[in-house]
Design an enzyme around this catalytic site. Structure first.
Site, PDB file in Angstrom:
ATOM      1  N   THR A 173       0.837  -1.210   0.000  1.00  0.00           N
ATOM      2  CA  THR A 173       0.000   0.000   0.000  1.00  0.00           C
ATOM      3  C   THR A 173       0.873   1.263   0.000  1.00  0.00           C
ATOM      4  OG1 THR A 173      -0.154  -0.127   2.411  1.00  0.00           O
ATOM      5  CG2 THR A 173      -2.009  -1.048   1.136  1.00  0.00           C
ATOM      6  N   PHE A 228      -6.911  -5.251   0.055  1.00  0.00           N
ATOM      7  CA  PHE A 228      -8.232  -5.797  -0.270  1.00  0.00           C
ATOM      8  C   PHE A 228      -9.272  -5.455   0.791  1.00  0.00           C
ATOM      9  CE2 PHE A 228      -6.952  -8.121  -3.931  1.00  0.00           C
ATOM     10  CZ  PHE A 228      -5.622  -8.453  -3.716  1.00  0.00           C
ATOM     11  N   HIS A 287       0.435 -16.791  -4.442  1.00  0.00           N
ATOM     12  CA  HIS A 287      -0.708 -16.552  -5.328  1.00  0.00           C
ATOM     13  C   HIS A 287      -0.282 -16.188  -6.750  1.00  0.00           C
ATOM     14  CE1 HIS A 287      -3.240 -15.656  -1.496  1.00  0.00           C
ATOM     15  NE2 HIS A 287      -3.081 -16.948  -1.705  1.00  0.00           N
ATOM     16  N   CYS A 336      -0.672 -18.633 -22.591  1.00  0.00           N
ATOM     17  CA  CYS A 336      -1.824 -19.072 -23.400  1.00  0.00           C
ATOM     18  C   CYS A 336      -2.396 -20.339 -22.777  1.00  0.00           C
ATOM     19  CB  CYS A 336      -1.366 -19.375 -24.833  1.00  0.00           C
ATOM     20  SG  CYS A 336      -2.648 -20.213 -25.796  1.00  0.00           S
ATOM     21  N   CYS A 365      -3.562 -15.386 -28.020  1.00  0.00           N
ATOM     22  CA  CYS A 365      -2.244 -15.931 -28.370  1.00  0.00           C
ATOM     23  C   CYS A 365      -1.975 -15.725 -29.863  1.00  0.00           C
ATOM     24  CB  CYS A 365      -2.230 -17.424 -28.032  1.00  0.00           C
ATOM     25  SG  CYS A 365      -0.706 -18.262 -28.484  1.00  0.00           S
ATOM     26  N   CYS A 415      -1.571 -19.578 -31.506  1.00  0.00           N
ATOM     27  CA  CYS A 415      -2.679 -20.538 -31.727  1.00  0.00           C
ATOM     28  C   CYS A 415      -4.053 -19.909 -31.532  1.00  0.00           C
ATOM     29  CB  CYS A 415      -2.524 -21.720 -30.766  1.00  0.00           C
ATOM     30  SG  CYS A 415      -3.006 -21.297 -29.086  1.00  0.00           S
ATOM     31  N   THR A 429      -0.828  -8.170   6.359  1.00  0.00           N
ATOM     32  CA  THR A 429      -1.811  -9.160   5.940  1.00  0.00           C
ATOM     33  C   THR A 429      -2.855  -9.340   7.026  1.00  0.00           C
ATOM     34  OG1 THR A 429      -2.178 -11.485   5.294  1.00  0.00           O
ATOM     35  CG2 THR A 429      -0.297 -11.044   6.741  1.00  0.00           C
ATOM     36  N   ILE A 483       4.196  -0.701   7.844  1.00  0.00           N
ATOM     37  CA  ILE A 483       5.347  -1.628   7.808  1.00  0.00           C
ATOM     38  C   ILE A 483       6.569  -1.003   7.139  1.00  0.00           C
ATOM     39  CG2 ILE A 483       4.503  -2.786   5.695  1.00  0.00           C
ATOM     40  CD1 ILE A 483       5.720  -5.391   6.982  1.00  0.00           C
TER      41      ILE A 483
HETATM   42  N1  APR Z   1       1.525  -1.316   6.902  1.00  0.00           N
HETATM   43  C1  APR Z   1       1.049  -2.302   7.708  1.00  0.00           C
HETATM   44  N2  APR Z   1      -0.159  -2.889   7.520  1.00  0.00           N
HETATM   45  C2  APR Z   1      -0.900  -2.458   6.469  1.00  0.00           C
HETATM   46  C3  APR Z   1      -0.472  -1.432   5.595  1.00  0.00           C
HETATM   47  C4  APR Z   1       0.809  -0.862   5.855  1.00  0.00           C
HETATM   48  N3  APR Z   1       1.314   0.105   5.072  1.00  0.00           N
HETATM   49  N4  APR Z   1      -1.448  -1.232   4.661  1.00  0.00           N
HETATM   50  C5  APR Z   1      -2.448  -2.090   4.950  1.00  0.00           C
HETATM   51  N5  APR Z   1      -2.122  -2.823   6.028  1.00  0.00           N
HETATM   52  C6  APR Z   1      -2.855  -3.939   6.619  1.00  0.00           C
HETATM   53  C7  APR Z   1      -4.348  -3.741   6.651  1.00  0.00           C
HETATM   54  O1  APR Z   1      -4.731  -3.166   7.881  1.00  0.00           O
HETATM   55  C8  APR Z   1      -4.856  -5.195   6.512  1.00  0.00           C
HETATM   56  O2  APR Z   1      -5.037  -5.784   7.804  1.00  0.00           O
HETATM   57  O3  APR Z   1      -2.619  -5.034   5.758  1.00  0.00           O
HETATM   58  C9  APR Z   1      -3.725  -5.923   5.803  1.00  0.00           C
HETATM   59  C10 APR Z   1      -4.084  -6.313   4.378  1.00  0.00           C
HETATM   60  O4  APR Z   1      -5.067  -7.324   4.454  1.00  0.00           O
HETATM   61  P1  APR Z   1      -5.857  -7.755   3.139  1.00  0.00           P
HETATM   62  O5  APR Z   1      -6.319  -6.555   2.416  1.00  0.00           O
HETATM   63  O6  APR Z   1      -6.845  -8.801   3.551  1.00  0.00           O
HETATM   64  O7  APR Z   1      -4.744  -8.420   2.204  1.00  0.00           O
HETATM   65  P2  APR Z   1      -4.134  -9.869   2.310  1.00  0.00           P
HETATM   66  O8  APR Z   1      -4.073 -10.327   3.732  1.00  0.00           O
HETATM   67  O9  APR Z   1      -2.879  -9.864   1.526  1.00  0.00           O
HETATM   68  O10 APR Z   1      -5.225 -10.758   1.520  1.00  0.00           O
HETATM   69  C11 APR Z   1      -4.893 -12.111   1.296  1.00  0.00           C
HETATM   70  O11 APR Z   1      -6.819 -12.315  -0.136  1.00  0.00           O
HETATM   71  O12 APR Z   1      -8.098 -11.510  -1.831  1.00  0.00           O
HETATM   72  C12 APR Z   1      -7.117 -12.382  -1.519  1.00  0.00           C
HETATM   73  O13 APR Z   1      -5.535 -13.218  -3.032  1.00  0.00           O
HETATM   74  C13 APR Z   1      -5.876 -12.077  -2.294  1.00  0.00           C
HETATM   75  O14 APR Z   1      -3.596 -12.362  -1.602  1.00  0.00           O
HETATM   76  C14 APR Z   1      -4.847 -11.814  -1.214  1.00  0.00           C
HETATM   77  C15 APR Z   1      -5.427 -12.541  -0.022  1.00  0.00           C
END
Ligand code: APR
Length: 244
Positions: free
Chosen positions: A27, A34, A122, A130, A151, A154, A192, A233
């Protein structure tokens, strides 16, 4: 000692660090995540379908043109640059402390920052192929094509090498990720929400000393961590590595 100081001390004492990350790592490179408030899944959809539906294999096969419209506008961020988090992790690998980055992200920014051992649970938008003859295509081929990329060998349909909802993860990538996590003495988890499986389940293989969570918001695993830092982060890792 403040939390950044604690993190710095743990990093200094660790020589087998593994990083497990998600969309929050990117971000600060202006790629939306997401599930947070400004995330893709909370954005108003102009398509009449939810983003989770549009990122599924069934939707891709049934509404390929709409998929590519959404994909080009919301998923392909080819102009994005690595941020302080990606650069800090690449430095940790260069000085021999970090053994692998395991990421749920598909943006290729860890490699762009110089990380060598990157396990992409992922997949990645840097590879397309293709579906018929398996010929490889780059993101530029797809970005510059009109509508559904076809493609030129083909005439089959080209797809991104990413794991769509309803598809399995690559067993080899999972196996390598588990191996790194099992051997790590420090697991740093960052950016995450830890709500998507099987990715989130991999961290249960961690048996080492330091489980660190760096996430703006809480996660279901906070209670298991010995250090939780609810801040950005990029800023946290940059500060923690200042003296290294
Ligand atoms: N620093 C720290 N934390 C952050 C920052 C940042 N700069 N920006 C966002 N966050 C946190 C948010 O608060 C959130 O808890 O990162 C987390 C992102 O969570 P998600 O949006 O759910 O993303 P992710 O965990 O990667 O999703 C997993 O879901 O949709 C699928 O395939 C997609 O890989 C993805 C998977």
């Amino acid at each position: 000692m403040n939390k950044i100081g604690e993190l710095r001390e743990i990093i200094k004492q660790s020589n087998n660090i593994v990083f497990f990350g998600g969309a929050g790592v990117s971000t600060e490179s202006n790629i939306p995540d997401f599930r947070s408030a400004k995330g893709l899944y909370n954005a108003k959809s102009e398509y009449g379908y939810s983003p989770e539906d549009m990122l599924s294999i069934n939707f891709f096969l049934k509404h390929t043109a709409i998929f590519y419209d959404y994909y080009r506008k919301n998923i392909l961020h080819t102009d994005a640059e690595p941020n302080d988090a990606h650069l800090a992790l690449a430095k940790l690998e260069r000085i021999g402390k970090l053994k692998a980055v395991i990421t749920q992200n598909i943006d290729g920014l860890h490699q762009k920052a110089g990380s060598k051992e990157v396990l992409e649970l992922h997949g990645t938008v840097s590879r397309h192929f293709c579906m018929n003859c398996k010929s490889s295509y780059s993101w530029m081929d797809v970005e510059n094509a009109e509508g559904v990329p076809i493609c030129n060998i083909c005439s089959g349909t080209i797809r991104p090498d990413i794991v769509l909802y309803g598809e399995a993860l690559d067993n080899d990538v999972i196996g390598k990720s588990v191996d790194y996590i099992e051997k790590a003495d420090t697991l740093i988890i960052g950016g995450t929400s830890l709500v998507v499986y099987p990715a989130a389940g991999l961290i249960t293989y961690f048996k080492g000393k330091n489980l660190i969570l760096i996430n703006r918001e809480g996660t279901p695993y906070d209670g298991k961590a010995n250090l939780v830092i609810n801040e950005s982060i990029g800023k946290v890792l940059k500060k923690a590595l200042e003296e290294l």
